[in-house]
Design an enzyme around this catalytic site. Structure first.
Site, PDB file in Angstrom:
ATOM      1  N   ARG B 298       0.634  -1.254   0.303  1.00  0.00           N
ATOM      2  CA  ARG B 298       0.377   0.222  -0.357  1.00  0.00           C
ATOM      3  C   ARG B 298       0.757   1.656  -0.029  1.00  0.00           C
ATOM      4  O   ARG B 298       0.380   2.088  -0.701  1.00  0.00           O
ATOM      5  CB  ARG B 298      -0.815  -0.072   1.819  1.00  0.00           C
ATOM      6  CG  ARG B 298      -1.933  -1.152   1.005  1.00  0.00           C
ATOM      7  CD  ARG B 298      -3.188  -1.156   1.956  1.00  0.00           C
ATOM      8  NE  ARG B 298      -4.419  -2.190   1.349  1.00  0.00           N
ATOM      9  CZ  ARG B 298      -4.972  -2.626   2.612  1.00  0.00           C
ATOM     10  NH1 ARG B 298      -5.492  -1.404   4.019  1.00  0.00           N
ATOM     11  NH2 ARG B 298      -5.957  -3.645   1.868  1.00  0.00           N
ATOM     12  N   TYR B 441      -6.846  -0.152  -7.183  1.00  0.00           N
ATOM     13  CA  TYR B 441      -6.814  -1.521  -6.562  1.00  0.00           C
ATOM     14  C   TYR B 441      -5.698  -1.491  -4.716  1.00  0.00           C
ATOM     15  O   TYR B 441      -5.590  -0.963  -4.715  1.00  0.00           O
ATOM     16  CB  TYR B 441      -5.411  -2.504  -7.577  1.00  0.00           C
ATOM     17  CG  TYR B 441      -4.447  -1.774  -7.922  1.00  0.00           C
ATOM     18  CD1 TYR B 441      -3.615  -0.499  -7.348  1.00  0.00           C
ATOM     19  CD2 TYR B 441      -4.164  -1.910  -9.659  1.00  0.00           C
ATOM     20  CE1 TYR B 441      -2.561   0.099  -7.912  1.00  0.00           C
ATOM     21  CE2 TYR B 441      -2.632  -1.333  -9.877  1.00  0.00           C
ATOM     22  CZ  TYR B 441      -1.894  -0.249  -8.866  1.00  0.00           C
ATOM     23  OH  TYR B 441      -0.647   0.167  -9.445  1.00  0.00           O
ATOM     24  N   GLU B 442      -4.824  -2.684  -4.566  1.00  0.00           N
ATOM     25  CA  GLU B 442      -4.857  -2.877  -3.689  1.00  0.00           C
ATOM     26  C   GLU B 442      -5.608  -2.219  -2.451  1.00  0.00           C
ATOM     27  O   GLU B 442      -5.058  -1.533  -1.275  1.00  0.00           O
ATOM     28  CB  GLU B 442      -3.166  -2.148  -3.146  1.00  0.00           C
ATOM     29  CG  GLU B 442      -1.952  -2.522  -2.517  1.00  0.00           C
ATOM     30  CD  GLU B 442      -1.764  -3.701  -2.481  1.00  0.00           C
ATOM     31  OE1 GLU B 442      -1.886  -4.739  -3.638  1.00  0.00           O
ATOM     32  OE2 GLU B 442      -1.923  -4.845  -1.685  1.00  0.00           O
ATOM     33  N   GLY B 443      -6.971  -2.820  -2.494  1.00  0.00           N
ATOM     34  CA  GLY B 443      -7.834  -2.373  -1.495  1.00  0.00           C
ATOM     35  C   GLY B 443      -8.173  -0.805  -1.630  1.00  0.00           C
ATOM     36  O   GLY B 443      -7.168   0.151  -1.759  1.00  0.00           O
TER      37      GLY B 443
END
Lengths: 604, 604
Positions: B298, B441-443
Site C-alpha cells: 500500500r 487496487y490494493e484495497g
C-alpha cells in the site's frame, strides 16, 4: 432493460412539480405544450436515447474519427443516429418555427437534451455545433443570410462549427491573428489557422457552415477589432445551390483523452489564398455576438456534464444493486451471506452523493432554461430583468461548478465499480474521460470563477446577487414551516448568512489593492456559491416532497419523495458545513498564492 | 532540458534536512550510505528516469500490450529499460544482500522509486510485482525455496506477479474458489481462474514466478481457509534449471482506461488439469502472509500516486512559466503585454495546491519508510512498537488519501494546460488516466477508510493514535517558537484539538449501535486525518526552513526555504478550515446515507 441514462421520474418531477412547466402553456406561443405533450416528447427522446444513441457510445469511442485524404470520417455508427435525429427534428427544438425550429419551451428542450447528452455526448457535439452556428445567423444574419442557411442548418441537412481558438489565442481570444480582407464583391478573403475546432469537418453532411472569428485588415488590436464571418465549406450560391469548394480544410485531428467520436480539427483557411466568407453582423462586433451566445453555450456545457454524471450514477446504482460482494458490516451479521454492495455504508455514501448532485444540477440547469422561457414570454421589463439577473449569476455556476462536480461524480461512478470501473468493458471510465473536457472548453472553469467574481458579483452594484439571495431565502422560509425540514432550514439559514458576509468581503477585496488576492480565492467563491445554489435546489425539492407526502401518495411516489428529503438532508448536512469552511478561507484573505515568488515554486 | 519528474532539491530536503537520513549510516548495516553516496545513487536514478524511462512513457501508452498465441508482449521499448534496470540492480534496493538485495535503507529506495514511478509507472508494475513476489518468498519460503528463486527474481532474470483476485472475489478475497489438491510428491494441483493480474504474463523474462492464493481441498470457507502457493510459469527443477511449461496461461488482457504499458491478465490455472504449485508458508495461513505484505504494497501504491502527481506538477509548472496567454489581471496593467500564465492568480493557486500536496505527500511517504528503517535497526521493543504504530496508522493515509489527492493533482495538471492538457500531445492526460487505478487496487480507498476507522483507530485501545497526535503536537510546539509561524501553529492547534474530538466521537460511534452511520463517515474521517497529517509534514518542513533562513542561506536556498513556508501557509490557511468543516460533518452524525431506502434511490 434497466434505465441507464436518467431517472425519468426525476425529470418529470423537475418539469412538472418544481418548475410547473405547463404554466407556460397558458401562453399562446406554447399552448400546445401541455403536460401530456411534454411527456410524449420526453418518451420519444428517451426511446431514441436508449435504443439508438447509447449503444453507439462505446463503439464510437473505440472507432474514433479519421482524417482520410483531407476529409474527416466520423464513427460509422453515427450516420444512422444522425439520420434519426434529422427525421425526428431534434436539432432545433426551441427555435423559431419561422426558420425551421420546433418552437418548444427551452426548458423542455433542455430536458430532452439531458437524455441525449447522457446517451452520447460525443455524437451530440455535431448537433449543438450546427445549432449554435445557426443561432448566430438567426441573431445576426441579414434576411438573405437567414433564408440561405437557416432551414438547412436547423434541419441538419448542413452541419456547422465555430472557428474561434488559435494556438496563441485560447483563453485570450483577443490575441487572434486570422485576417480578413474585403473584396470588391463585398465578400472577404480570409487567411489563418484555427485549432481545437469541434466538428470542423465531418462526413455527416454535404456542407458545413463555419462561423469564423477574424480581424479585418486595419481593425484595432484585441477584442475590439474582431469580426464574425460565415465561411461555408462549399460555397452557397444566392439561389441556395452549392457552388465550388471553399479554401478551408481540416489539416489534422487531435488525439484526445476522450470525446473520440467528435472530431477536433485543426483548420487552415486560405492556404491557397482562396478562402471566401461573408460578414455576419457588424464589423468589429464579433466578440459582442460571441458574448450573446455565451450563456446558451455555457448552459449547454453544464448539461453535458450533467449527462455524463447522470448516466454514471444510473449505471453505478444498477451495478451496486446487482454486484454481490462482502458481508454486511455489522458484527451481528457475521455469518450472513454476502450482500449487494449497495448495502455497504461507504457505497451508499457515494451513491447518495451522486444522487443529490445529479438532482441538484438537473434542477439548476432546467431552472436557468425556465428563466429564459419566462423572459421570452414576458412583456414586463422588471420581470425580464429579474430573470436575466438569475441567469447571469447562475451561468458560471452551471458551467464551472456543475462540470467540476460532474467530473467528480463520474469518478465516484468508476470507484463504485471497483477494478471493473477501470476497464473498457463498462461505460464508467469513458464517462470520466469524456466529461473532463467540459471543465476546460467554453471558458475554463477558472475563467468561470473570474466571471462570477469580476463581473457577475458586481452587476447592478451587487443588487442582482441580492435578488438571488432573496429568492433562496423564500425557499428557506417555506422549509421552516415544515417541521421535518426545520433543522435543514436552520443549517441553510446559517450558511446563507455566511455567504452574504463572504460576498461583501470578497466583492470589496476584488475592487481594492488586494484584487489579486481576491482572485486567488475566486475559485473557492464559485465553489461556495455553487454549494448554496445546489442546497437551494434540493431544499426546494424537499419542500415539494413534504407537501406531497402530507397529502398522501402511492407507495412508489412515497419512495421517491422520501428520497428527495434524504438528498436534501445529506447535502445540507454533509456539504454545507464544508462549504462554510471554504467561506472561512475566503474571509481569511490568505495571500500565499499571490506572495509566493516564481523561483520559490522550485522545479529547476 | 527542464526537470520534469520531481524536484531534486525537495527530495534532498526531505532525506537530509527533514529525516536526516544519514543518521542511519551510524549503524553498521547502513554505514556505506552516507550523504554523498545517497546523492550519488539519487543522481544515477534520476538519469535513468529522465533519459531512458520518461521517453518511453507515452510511446508505451500508445503501443500497449498484446496477447499473441497465448503469450503477452509488453511495449517493445520496455525491453531496453528492463535491461538497464537489471544492469543497475534497481529491483531489490532495500533487500537483504544475502539474497541479492542492495541493502539500502528503505527510505532511500523509496526516494529512488519516486523518480521511477514519476518517469514510468506502467513499466514499474513489472518491477514491483517481481519484487513483491520475491519478498513473499523471502518472508515465508523454506531455505530451499529461497535458494531456488530469490536471486533470480531480485536480479530480474525471472519475473513475478500476484494471483489474488477472482471475478467474484475482489474486495472480498475470502470468497475465492481456486482449488488446490495435494499430490503424492508434496506438490499441489491447482485449478481456478484469476482476473486483474498485473504482469500475469510478459515477454520481459524467461520465467515468471506466481504466488497464488487458493483453497486446499477441505479447508474452511472464507479467509481462514486460504493458502499461498508458488506456481512458476515454467517449472523450476531442484537444481535451478528450467523444466516443462506449467499449465498456467494468460487467456485475455483487460482494455483499460490507462496503465496501458502494464498487462492486466486473466489467468487460467489447470485448464488441462496440469497446473502444479508448491505451498509457500503454512496451510491456511495465506491471508496472514498477505497482511504482512500489505503495508509495503500500500505504501508503494501511494508512491505511484505521488509519482504521477509530481510529474504532473513539474510539467504544469514548466508549462505555466512558458505559456504566454492573457494580460495581467490588475486594471493598472491594462496596456501591458500578455504574460506567462504563472502570473495569473488562479493558475498560481493551482500550482501552489500542487506544490504543497506533492511536498506533503513526499514527506509522508518517506517518513513511513524511515519508520520501517528505524524498526529494522532498533533493538528496543518500545521504540519498535512506537514506529510500527505510526506506520499502521499512516498506511491508509498513504494509500487512500495520497492517491485521492494525487488524482486531483493530475486533474489540476490537465487544467493548467487548458485544451492542450486534454490532448495526447502532452503527458498530462495520461498521468490522470494512469493515476486513477491507484485509488482502486490494493484495497479500494473506501476500504482504506474502513481500515482506519474499524481497525487502526482502535489499536492499543486508541493509544496508538494518541501517540501520533503527540508527535504532531511536538511540531506545533516548535512552530510556536518561531514568530513567523505563530499564526500557523495556532491554526494547526485548533485543528488538532478538533481532530481529537472527532476521533473520540467517531471511534465511540463505530463500536455502538450506530456503527453503520459511523462507517458512512469513514471516508471523511480518512480525509480529515490525511489533511492533518499533510499539515503536520508541511509545518515540520516550515520549521526547518525558518531555522535555515535565520542562519543565513544562499539566494537559491532562500527561494526554496521561503517556498516551504508558503506551502505551509497555503495548506494550513486554505485546507484546514475546510477540514474542520468536514469534522463538523462527522460530529453531526448525519445518517441520511444509512436511512435512505434502496427504492428511494430511484433509477427504475
Amino acid at each position: 432493460m434497466a434505465q441507464l441514462i436518467a431517472d425519468r421520474r426525476d425529470i418529470e418531477f423537475v418539469l412538472h412539480e418544481q418548475l410547473q412547466l405547463d404554466y407556460l402553456s397558458k401562453y399562446e406561443e406554447f399552448e400546445e405544450f401541455d403536460k401530456k405533450t411534454i411527456n410524449l416528447i420526453l418518451s420519444e427522446a428517451r426511446n431514441l436515447a436508449i435504443k439508438e444513441m447509447l449503444p453507439t457510445l462505446k463503439v464510437s469511442d473505440e472507432e474514433g474519427c479519421r482524417l482520410e485524404k483531407g476529409e474527416v470520417k466520423v464513427p460509422e455508427c453515427f450516420h444512422k443516429v444522425y439520420k434519426l435525429f434529422r427525421e425526428g427534428e431534434w436539432i432545433a427544438m426551441y427555435d423559431d418555427p419561422e426558420w425551421g425550429g420546433q418552437g418548444m419551451p427551452m426548458t423542455l428542450s433542455l430536458a430532452v437534451n439531458s437524455y441525449f447528452y447522457g446517451a452520447n455526448f460525443p455524437f451530440m457535439m455535431a448537433i449543438i455545433l450546427v445549432h449554435g452556428a445557426a443561432k448566430l445567423i438567426e441573431h445576426y444574419g441579414t434576411d438573405a443570410q437567414k433564408n440561405l442557411f437557416l432551414e438547412k442548418m436547423y434541419s441538419g441537412q448542413w452541419g456547422g462549427s465555430m472557428l474561434l481558438t488559435e494556438s496563441e489565442a485560447g483563453s485570450d481570444v483577443g490575441a487572434l491573428t486570422t485576417k480578413a480582407v474585403k473584396n470588391d464583391d463585398g465578400t472577404y478573403s480570409i487567411t489563418g489557422n484555427k485549432i481545437f475546432i469541434s466538428s470542423g469537418d465531418s462526413d455527416l453532411t454535404e456542407n458545413i457552415i463555419h462561423p469564423v472569428l477574424a480581424r479585418i485588415e486595419g481593425a484595432p488590436e484585441g477584442t475590439a477589432g474582431i469580426s464574425l464571418f460565415i465561411v461555408p465549406k462549399i460555397w452557397v450560391n444566392e439561389d441556395g445551390t452549392l457552388g465550388e469548394p471553399n479554401d478551408i480544410v481540416c489539416t489534422g485531428l487531435e488525439e484526445k483523452m476522450g470525446l473520440h467520436g467528435s472530431p477536433t480539427c485543426s483548420m487552415a483557411l486560405g492556404s491557397k489564398g482562396m478562402c471566401k466568407g461573408v460578414l455576419l453582423g457588424q464589423e468589429n462586433k464579433g466578440m459582442r455576438a460571441m458574448f450573446v451566445m455565451m450563456n446558451e453555450a455555457r448552459l449547454d456545457v453544464g448539461l453535458q456534464g450533467l449527462g455524463c454524471a447522470s448516466t454514471s450514477f444510473m449505471n453505478a446504482l444498477n451495478y451496486a444493486k446487482e454486484r454481490v460482494q462482502g458481508k454486511p458490516l455489522l458484527a451481528s451479521a457475521k455469518d450472513a451471506p454476502a450482500v449487494p454492495i449497495i448495502q455497504h455504508p461507504d457505497v451508499k455514501r457515494m451513491l447518495l452523493t451522486m444522487k443529490s448532485y445529479t438532482e441538484g444540477m438537473r434542477s439548476l440547469l432546467y431552472f436557468i432554461a425556465f428563466c429564459e422561457d419566462r423572459i421570452h414570454l414576458s412583456n414586463d421589463a422588471d420581470e425580464k430583468s429579474m430573470y436575466q439577473g438569475y441567469i447571469d449569476l447562475l451561468i458560471p455556476v452551471a458551467k464551472g461548478y456543475v462540470t467540476d462536480r460532474a467530473f467528480e461524480m463520474c469518478a465516484h461512478g468508476v470507484q463504485i465499480y471497483g477494478g471493473y470501473g477501470y476497464t473498457k468493458e463498462y461505460l464508467q471510465e469513458q464517462l470520466l474521460r469524456d466529461s473532463k473536457i467540459t471543465q476546460i472548453y467554453e471558458g475554463t472553469n477558472g475563467i468561470q470563477a473570474m466571471d462570477l467574481l469580476g463581473r457577475k458579483l458586481h452587476l447592478g452594484k451587487g443588487e442582482v446577487f441580492k435578488g438571488l439571495i432573496s429568492k433562496i431565502k423564500e425557499i428557506i422560509e417555506t422549509a421552516k414551516a415544515h417541521k421535518v425540514l426545520n433543522d435543514l432550514s436552520q443549517e441553510m439559514q446559517k450558511t446563507i448568512l455566511k455567504l452574504e458576509k463572504t460576498i461583501g468581503h470578497i466583492g470589496a477585496m476584488s475592487r481594492s489593492d488586494k484584487a489579486l488576492t481576491a482572485f486567488a480565492h475566486a475559485y473557492s467563491f464559485l465553489d461556495v456559491t455553487g454549494d448554496v445554489v445546489m442546497a437551494w435546489m434540493l431544499l426546494w425539492r424537499a419542500n415539494i416532497a413534504v407537501e406531497k407526502l402530507e397529502n398522501g401518495t402511492k407507495r412508489k411516489d412515497t419512495d421517491f419523495y422520501t428520497g428527495q428529503i434524504r438528498s436534501a438532508q445529506f447535502f445540507i448536512n454533509s456539504v454545507l458545513p464544508v462549504s462554510r469552511g471554504k467561506m472561512d478561507v475566503i474571509l481569511s484573505s490568505d495571500d500565499a498564492a499571490i506572495q509566493i515568488s516564481e523561483n520559490s515554486f522550485g522545479g529547476l
